[in-house]
Design an enzyme around this catalytic site. Structure first.
Site, PDB file in Angstrom:
ATOM      1  N   ASP A 180      50.471  58.005  29.437  1.00 49.38           N
ATOM      2  CA  ASP A 180      50.795  58.448  30.796  1.00 49.38           C
ATOM      3  C   ASP A 180      50.864  59.972  30.885  1.00 49.38           C
ATOM      4  O   ASP A 180      51.466  60.632  30.038  1.00 49.38           O
ATOM      5  CB  ASP A 180      52.156  57.895  31.230  1.00 49.38           C
ATOM      6  CG  ASP A 180      52.197  56.370  31.269  1.00 49.38           C
ATOM      7  OD1 ASP A 180      51.505  55.742  30.452  1.00 49.38           O
ATOM      8  OD2 ASP A 180      52.927  55.821  32.113  1.00 49.38           O
ATOM      9  N   HIS A 182      51.098  61.334  34.466  1.00 47.68           N
ATOM     10  CA  HIS A 182      51.910  61.395  35.682  1.00 47.68           C
ATOM     11  C   HIS A 182      51.897  62.763  36.357  1.00 47.68           C
ATOM     12  O   HIS A 182      52.945  63.331  36.673  1.00 47.68           O
ATOM     13  CB  HIS A 182      53.351  60.964  35.390  1.00 47.68           C
ATOM     14  CG  HIS A 182      53.510  59.470  35.350  1.00 47.68           C
ATOM     15  ND1 HIS A 182      53.233  58.670  36.435  1.00 47.68           N
ATOM     16  CD2 HIS A 182      53.921  58.640  34.360  1.00 47.68           C
ATOM     17  CE1 HIS A 182      53.466  57.407  36.115  1.00 47.68           C
ATOM     18  NE2 HIS A 182      53.869  57.355  34.863  1.00 47.68           N
ATOM     19  N   ASP A 209      47.909  55.754  34.431  1.00 46.55           N
ATOM     20  CA  ASP A 209      49.030  56.498  35.018  1.00 46.55           C
ATOM     21  C   ASP A 209      48.792  58.002  34.965  1.00 46.55           C
ATOM     22  O   ASP A 209      49.579  58.768  34.402  1.00 46.55           O
ATOM     23  CB  ASP A 209      50.357  56.128  34.340  1.00 46.55           C
ATOM     24  CG  ASP A 209      50.937  54.843  34.912  1.00 46.55           C
ATOM     25  OD1 ASP A 209      50.214  54.126  35.620  1.00 46.55           O
ATOM     26  OD2 ASP A 209      52.120  54.556  34.651  1.00 46.55           O
ATOM     27  N   HIS A 242      50.007  52.735  38.186  1.00 48.19           N
ATOM     28  CA  HIS A 242      50.144  53.730  39.250  1.00 48.19           C
ATOM     29  C   HIS A 242      48.804  54.089  39.886  1.00 48.19           C
ATOM     30  O   HIS A 242      48.796  54.854  40.859  1.00 48.19           O
ATOM     31  CB  HIS A 242      50.824  54.996  38.722  1.00 48.19           C
ATOM     32  CG  HIS A 242      52.317  54.903  38.711  1.00 48.19           C
ATOM     33  ND1 HIS A 242      53.113  55.448  39.695  1.00 48.19           N
ATOM     34  CD2 HIS A 242      53.161  54.293  37.841  1.00 48.19           C
ATOM     35  CE1 HIS A 242      54.382  55.201  39.430  1.00 48.19           C
ATOM     36  NE2 HIS A 242      54.438  54.499  38.294  1.00 48.19           N
ATOM     37  N   GLU A 708      61.383  67.126  56.526  1.00 44.86           N
ATOM     38  CA  GLU A 708      62.668  67.707  56.912  1.00 44.86           C
ATOM     39  C   GLU A 708      63.738  66.629  57.000  1.00 44.86           C
ATOM     40  O   GLU A 708      64.885  66.839  56.625  1.00 44.86           O
ATOM     41  CB  GLU A 708      62.539  68.427  58.259  1.00 44.86           C
ATOM     42  CG  GLU A 708      61.798  69.750  58.175  1.00 44.86           C
ATOM     43  CD  GLU A 708      61.815  70.494  59.494  1.00 44.86           C
ATOM     44  OE1 GLU A 708      62.482  70.014  60.430  1.00 44.86           O
ATOM     45  OE2 GLU A 708      61.163  71.548  59.586  1.00 44.86           O
TER      46      GLU A 708
END
Length: 737
Positions: A180, A182, A209, A242, A708
Site C-alpha cells: 500500500d 495510499h 491501494d 481502495h 467549510e
C-alpha cells in the site's frame, strides 16, 4: 605487611566490582522495564489507530449496504425524486469503446501557453516517465489533456491483461514487490531512490491501494501508469480494495481529483473508475508465489478468479447486476423507478434496512441447506414485505407523497427459478473478488467473516495451507494491513504482509517496506521511513508523539457518543450520585464503542481525576473536548450525530454534489440529513436541520460549502489544545522558524 596491604586492596577491588555489578543489574532491570512500558504504550496506540480505522471501513460498508437496499427497494413518484435517487445510488455506466473516445476526447482540451508543467508524447518513453517523477517531486501538475490521454492508453493496455498476471524471475535478477502507498508520494520516491526506477532489469509488482488518505494519489497513479506503458512486461499493478469509486468518496481520492482538476475533474474521475475495474486481481511469480491485495478465503479458487469478468465490478462493494431477471424486473418496474439491478431479499424484510447486510460476506439468494420455497410462496412473502418496506423507506427519506396501492405488481413464473440460480452463481463469483481484496489473516484456525472491517473474511493457517497446497503455491504475499515494521510473516512464514506507506497513522507511527524476490524465491526485505525528524527523537519522544495523536482520535470517539455513554453510566449509577467506579467506566465505554481496546490500561490517559476511585462522569466530558463557536445554536443530539457520522456525511455530500462544485443547496443539505437519519434509524426534526443549515450559511447565499461545513465541526482536543497553548507561551520566535 606487604601481604596485608595486598589483601586489603584485593578486598576493596572486589567490593567495588560487586557494587558495579549490582548497579549494572539495576540499570539493566530499569531499562528492561522502561522498554516494556514503552512497548505497552506503543501497542495500545497501535490498537487505537487500527480499531478506529476498521470501524470507519465498517461504517462505509454499512452505508453502502443501506444505499444498495434503498436503490433496490425505493420507488420515486416523480421525476425530481427519481433523478436524485438515481444520481445517488446508480453505478456509472460502462461506456463502449466508441463512446469512451468521444466522451474522454483529450484533443478537445487546449493546452494554454502559460502551462509550465511536464509534457509527454505517445508512445511514451522511459525519459517521459522519469520526467514525470521529477515534475511531481517538484510539486508540478500534469495538464488534464495529458492525464486523460495517459488514462485512455492505460485502459487500452489493461484490457489486454488477464485477471492473474504470470511473471517469471528467469529474465531478471530480482523482482521488487511494493504494498500500500495510499497517496504518499514521498514513499514511492524513496523506493525509487533506494531501489532504482522500473526498467527491463528492475521489474516491479505494485499490490494495490495506491490512492486515498494521502495527498498525492493521482500523481502516484500517473507515475505507475506511465511506467506500465513503457515497460508492459516488467511493471505489474494489482487492484486493491481502495481502487473503488465508492471507497474513494469517503477516503479522499474523489475530493483530491476534483480539487486538482476542477474543470475536467469529473471526466478524469469517471475514466479512473473504469481503469480501476480493469486492473488485474493477482500476480503469480514462477508458479510458486501468489501476490494479491487482501489474501484468500477457504473458497478461493484461482481457476474461477482467472475466468471472472472483472471489469463489471466497478465497485466491489456492490454485487454485480443480475442478468436473466427479466420477468421479475418487468414486474417490479413502477413508473420506471426500479431498475433491473434490484436485489430483493426474501428474509428479515421487516427489520431495519441498515441492518440487513452488515458486511460484504453476504450469502447467496439461497443459502446452503435452506429449504426452497415455491415461487408462489416467495411471491406472497416478497410482495407483502416489499410493500411495507417501500412505504417505510419513503417516510424515512422524507418523500411525503403516499405510496398508491395497486400500482405494485409482483408475480413469479416458473422461469424465475432459473434467475435465482444465476443469482447464486453471481454472488459466488463476487465473493471470490471480495475475499482476495478485503480479507486478513488470523492466528486461529478456520475461516470466519471479517466483522471488524465489515468485508471479506479472516483466514487461519489451516486455510492458507489448504489453498496454497491446492494450487502448488509456497508463499502468499499480501498487503492491506499497516504493520509497524512495514512487514510481517505469519502462518508458518507462508504469508507475508508488505505495507509501503511509512508514517501511515502519524509521523513516526510505522516504517514502510518492500520485498525483493530472486530466482530462489527467498524474500529479501528492505525497510525505510521517509521523515528525517523522527530519527532525531528518542524512543520516548517517538512513542509519546504517536500516542498523543491516537488519544486525540479516541477522545473524539468518546465525545461523539456522549449521550449513549451517559445513558449507560446512569444505569450503573443506581444511587444517582453522578459518579461510577473506574471498572464500571471501562465496562461501559467498551459496551458502547465496541472498539476492543484495553480501557483499563488507557484509563490513566483518558481520566484525569478520579478521587477515591470514582469518576464524575458529567464533568469528565468537559475535559474531553471543546467545541467550535458555530455549534452554539445546534441541538446537542444533532451535534453528536454530526461528530459521530462526519465521514458518512461527507460521503453523502460528495455524492449529492452532482456538479462537484463543493456547494450544496439547502434542499440537498436537508435531503442528506434525511438519508443519514434513515440509515441510522433515528429521528431528526426538520427544524433542527434547518437551524443547522442557517447557522453555517456564512455568506447567506442559500448554499453550503461542504469543506467549510465539515471543518467548522471538527472536534478540538481540549487537553492537546491546552498543552499547545502552554508550549507556545514558552516558545521563542526563533523556535518557530
Amino acid at each position: 605487611m606487604g601481604c596485608g596491604i595486598s589483601l586489603d586492596n584485593d578486598y576493596s577491588l572486589i567490593k567495588k566490582t560487586e557494587r558495579a555489578m549490582k548497579a549494572a543489574v539495576l540499570i539493566q532491570r530499569w531499562y528492561r522495564q522502561y522498554v516494556a512500558r514503552m512497548e505497552v504504550r506503543r501497542r495500545c496506540t497501535w490498537t487505537i489507530f487500527q480499531s478506529i480505522e476498521y470501524a470507519g471501513e465498517q461504517d462505509q460498508i454499512k452505508l453502502q449496504n443501506f444505499f444498495t437496499y434503498l436503490m433496490d427497494h425505493f420507488t420515486p413518484t416523480n421525476s425530481n425524486q427519481r433523478d436524485l435517487i438515481a444520481h445517488i445510488f446508480t453505478e456509472d455506466e460502462i461506456y463502449k469503446e466508441t463512446e469512451l473516445e468521444k466522451y474522454f476526447d483529450h484533443e478537445s482540451i487546449e493546452l494554454p501557453e502559460s502551462y509550465t508543467g511536464p509534457h509527454i508524447d505517445f508512445p511514451l518513453t522511459a525519459a517521459h516517465a522519469a520526467a514525470l517523477v521529477e515534475a511531481f517531486r517538484h510539486k508540478q501538475q500534469l495538464h488534464a489533456r495529458y492525464v486523460l490521454q495517459l488514462l485512455h492508453e492505460t485502459l487500452k493496455h489493461l484490457k489486454l491483461l488477464p485477471n492473474i498476471n504470470r511473471v517469471c524471475t528467469c529474465f531478471c535478477e530480482e523482482i521488487t514487490i511494493c504494498g500500500d502507498l495510499h497517496g504518499q508520494l514521498d514513499d514511492l520516491l524513496l523506493i525509487f531512490y533506494k531501489n532504482g526506477l522500473p526498467s527491463v532489469e528492475k521489474p516491479y509488482i505494485f499490490n494495490g491501494d495506491y490512492v486515498d488518505r494521502g495527498k498525492n494519489s493521482i500523481e502516484i497513479l500517473l507515475i505507475l501508469f506511465a511506467f506500465l506503458l513503457v515497460y508492459p512486461n516488467e511493471v505489474h499493478m494489482n487492484r486493491g480494495n481502495h481502487e473503488d469509486y465508492i471507497v474513494n468518496l469517503r477516503y479522499g481520492f474523489t475530493k483530491e481529483v476534483m480539487q486538482k482538476y476542477k474543470m475536467h475533474g469529473r471526466k478524469i474521475h469517471k475514466l479512473l473508475q473504469i481503469v480501476f475495474s480493469w486492473m488485474p486481481l493477482a500476480t503469480v511469480i514462477d508458479q510458486k508465489v501468489l501476490i494479491t491485495h487482501g489474501g484468500i478465503s477457504d473458497t478461493t479458487d484461482l481457476d474461477i478468479i482467472a475466468k471472472v469478468d472483472r471489469h463489471k465490478y466497478v465497485s466491489v462493494l456492490r454485487p454485480p447486476k443480475k442478468k436473466k431477471r427479466h420477468n421479475m424486473a418487468e414486474a417490479l418496474s413502477i413508473r420506471g423507478g426500479l431498475t433491473s439491478e434490484g436485489d430483493i431479499q426474501t428474509t428479515n424484510m421487516d427489520s431495519r434496512p441498515s441492518l440487513r447486510r452488515l458486511s460484504l460476506t453476504s450469502t447467496p439468494c439461497y443459502s446452503p441447506g435452506t429449504r426452497k420455497r415455491s415461487p408462489h410462496d416467495i411471491s406472497k412473502k416478497v410482495r407483502r414485505s416489499v410493500e411495507e418496506e417501500l412505504e417505510k423507506c419513503r417516510r424515512q427519506v422524507g418523500f411525503s407523497e403516499p405510496y398508491e396501492d395497486g400500482k405494485f405488481s409482483l408475480s413469479f413464473s416458473e422461469s424465475d427459478s432459473e434467475s435465482f440460480e444465476v443469482c447464486e452463481s453471481d454472488n459466488a463469483e463476487w465473493k471470490q473478488i471480495v475475499d482476495i481484496l478485503w480479507s486478513d489473516p488470523m492466528h486461529q484456525e478456520g475461516c470466519v467473516p471479517n466483522a471488524v472491517r465489515g468485508g471479506g473474511c479472516y483466514y487461519g493457517p489451516d486455510v492458507t495451507e489448504k489453498v496454497l497446497s491446492r494450487h502448488n503455491i509456497q508463499l502468499l504475499i499480501r498487503s492491506h494491513e499497516c504493520k509497524q515494521d512495514g512487514y510481517e510473516f505469519c502462518h508458518n512464514r507462508k504469508v507475508l504482509t508488505i505495507f509501503s506507506a511509512s508514517n501511515y497513522y502519524e509521523l513516526g507511527s510505522n516504517r514502510g517496506a518492500y520485498v525483493k524476490l530472486g530466482p530462489d524465491l527467498i524474500p529479501h526485505l528492505v525497510q525505510y521511513q521517509v521523515s528525517r525528524t523522527t530519527r532525531k527523537l528518542t524512543m520516548k519522544q517517538r512513542v509519546s508523539r504517536v500516542e498523543r495523536s491516537a488519544l486525540r482520535a479516541l477522545r473524539e470517539q468518546l465525545f461523539s457518543h456522549k449521550s449513549d455513554l451517559i445513558s449507560v453510566f446512569e444505569k450503573y449509577d443506581k444511587n444517582k450520585t453522578g459518579r461510577i467506579s473506574l471498572n464500571d467506566w471501562a465496562t461501559v465505554v467498551e459496551s458502547v464503542l465496541h472498539l476492543g481496546l484495553p480501557w483499563r490500561v488507557l484509563r490513566s490517559q483518558l481520566v484525569q481525576s478520579a478521587p477515591e476511585g470514582l469518576l464524575e462522569y458529567h464533568a469528565w466530558f468537559d475535559d474531553l473536548a471543546i467545541e467550535q463557536p458555530t455549534t452554539e445554536h445546534v441541538h446537542q443530539s444533532l451535534l453528536e450525530t454530526l461528530y459521530r457520522n462526519r465521514s458518512n456525511l461527507e460521503t453523502i455530500f460528495r455524492i449529492i454534489d452532482s456538479d462537484n462544485s463543493g456547494l450544496v443547496s439547502f434542499e440537498e443539505f436537508c435531503q442528506t440529513w434525511k438519508l443519514l437519519s434513515s440509515h441510522l434509524n433515528m429521528e431528526i426534526s426538520n427544524e433542527a436541520i434547518s437551524d443547522l443549515a442557517r447557522s453555517i450559511d456564512f455568506n447567506k447565499d442559500g448554499s453550503i460549502d461542504i469543506n467549510e461545513f465539515l471543518e467548522a465541526f471538527r472536534l478540538v482536543d481540549k487537553i492537546h489544545y491546552t498543552e499547545r497553548e502552554g508550549s507556545l507561551l514558552l516558545t521563542t520566535p526563533g523556535d518557530l522558524l
